[in-house]
Design a protein around this motif. Structure first.
Motif, short mmCIF file in Angstrom:
data_model
loop_
_atom_site.label_atom_id
_atom_site.label_comp_id
_atom_site.label_asym_id
_atom_site.label_seq_id
_atom_site.Cartn_x
_atom_site.Cartn_y
_atom_site.Cartn_z
N HIS A 73 60.27 45.14 41.36
CA HIS A 73 59.25 44.53 40.65
C HIS A 73 59.37 44.03 39.43
O HIS A 73 59.82 45.06 38.48
CB HIS A 73 57.89 45.19 40.95
N ARG A 109 57.35 41.87 37.55
CA ARG A 109 56.07 41.24 37.19
C ARG A 109 56.07 41.28 35.53
O ARG A 109 55.59 40.19 34.90
CB ARG A 109 54.89 41.90 37.66
N ARG A 148 55.23 49.58 42.56
CA ARG A 148 53.65 49.32 42.38
C ARG A 148 53.07 49.96 43.60
O ARG A 148 53.33 50.20 44.47
CB ARG A 148 54.07 47.86 42.80
#
Length: 196
Positions: free
Chosen positions: A124, A126, A159
């Protein structure tokens, strides 16, 4: 001959030690997920702050207007917690943490595509992608060294999504592994926000 035998025995034991370390790491991860989720539900800042590494802090993604914004906190308290709308006193223990693809929020139905408590172990990015975008748009002054540090933390990140907290919103946070301990790294409050 004695040295050879000692090395041979050590090599035989190596897979067992690695599996044992992995089991400990996963047990610590599950415990952190459950403890952190329960602390969010109860707004227990003391417990949440135990999972924040001071040198790194904890980042939050919020949407105060049309664009996502990033904030960094050394610790969480009522003031820094105002972005977090969840006050549910749900029993987290009812849900077992599972591994897999994390649920996604569908803005058309205003529902998660699946329910539960899921840890997604895929890569991830993000936070680093959002920060790069904000810097490119000249909406952030974050220097390259800070963004590189975030990328390094993201490399060991997982996550976690708990869809049953906060009626439709869910709880989305990221844990990162530092020196064999799991830390709260990012809280994403906009994963279920369909606003502009």
């Amino acid at each position: 001959m004695n040295v050879f035998r000692t090395c041979f025995i050590a090599l035989l034991a190596l897979p067992y030690l690695l599996v044992s370390q992995d089991k400990k790491k996963e047990a610590a991860f599950k415990k952190a997920c459950i403890t952190i989720t329960d602390a969010f539900a109860k707004q227990n800042f003391k417990t949440l702050n135990k999972y924040i590494k001071r040198e790194n802090g904890v980042y939050t993604i919020t949407r105060p207007g049309a664009m996502d914004a990033v904030s960094k906190f050394d610790s969480l308290n009522k003031t820094s917690f105002q972005f977090y709308p969840y006050k549910d006193a749900i029993s987290v223990k009812k849900f077992a943490l599972k591994y897999g693809t994390a649920p996604k929020f569908d803005c058309g139905t205003e529902k998660w595509d699946k329910k539960g408590f899921v840890a997604d172990t895929s890569q991830h990015k993000r936070l680093s992608e959002l920060m790069d975008f904000l810097v490119k748009q000249e909406l952030s002054q974050e220097d390259q060294a800070a963004r590189d540090k975030i990328r390094k933390l993201e490399a060991n990140c997982r996550r976690v999504v708990f869809t049953e907290l906060a009626k439709k919103h869910g709880l989305v946070f990221y844990l990162t592994l530092i020196d064999n301990k799991w830390y709260l790294f990012l809280i994403d409050t906009v994963a279920s926000d369909c606003g502009a």
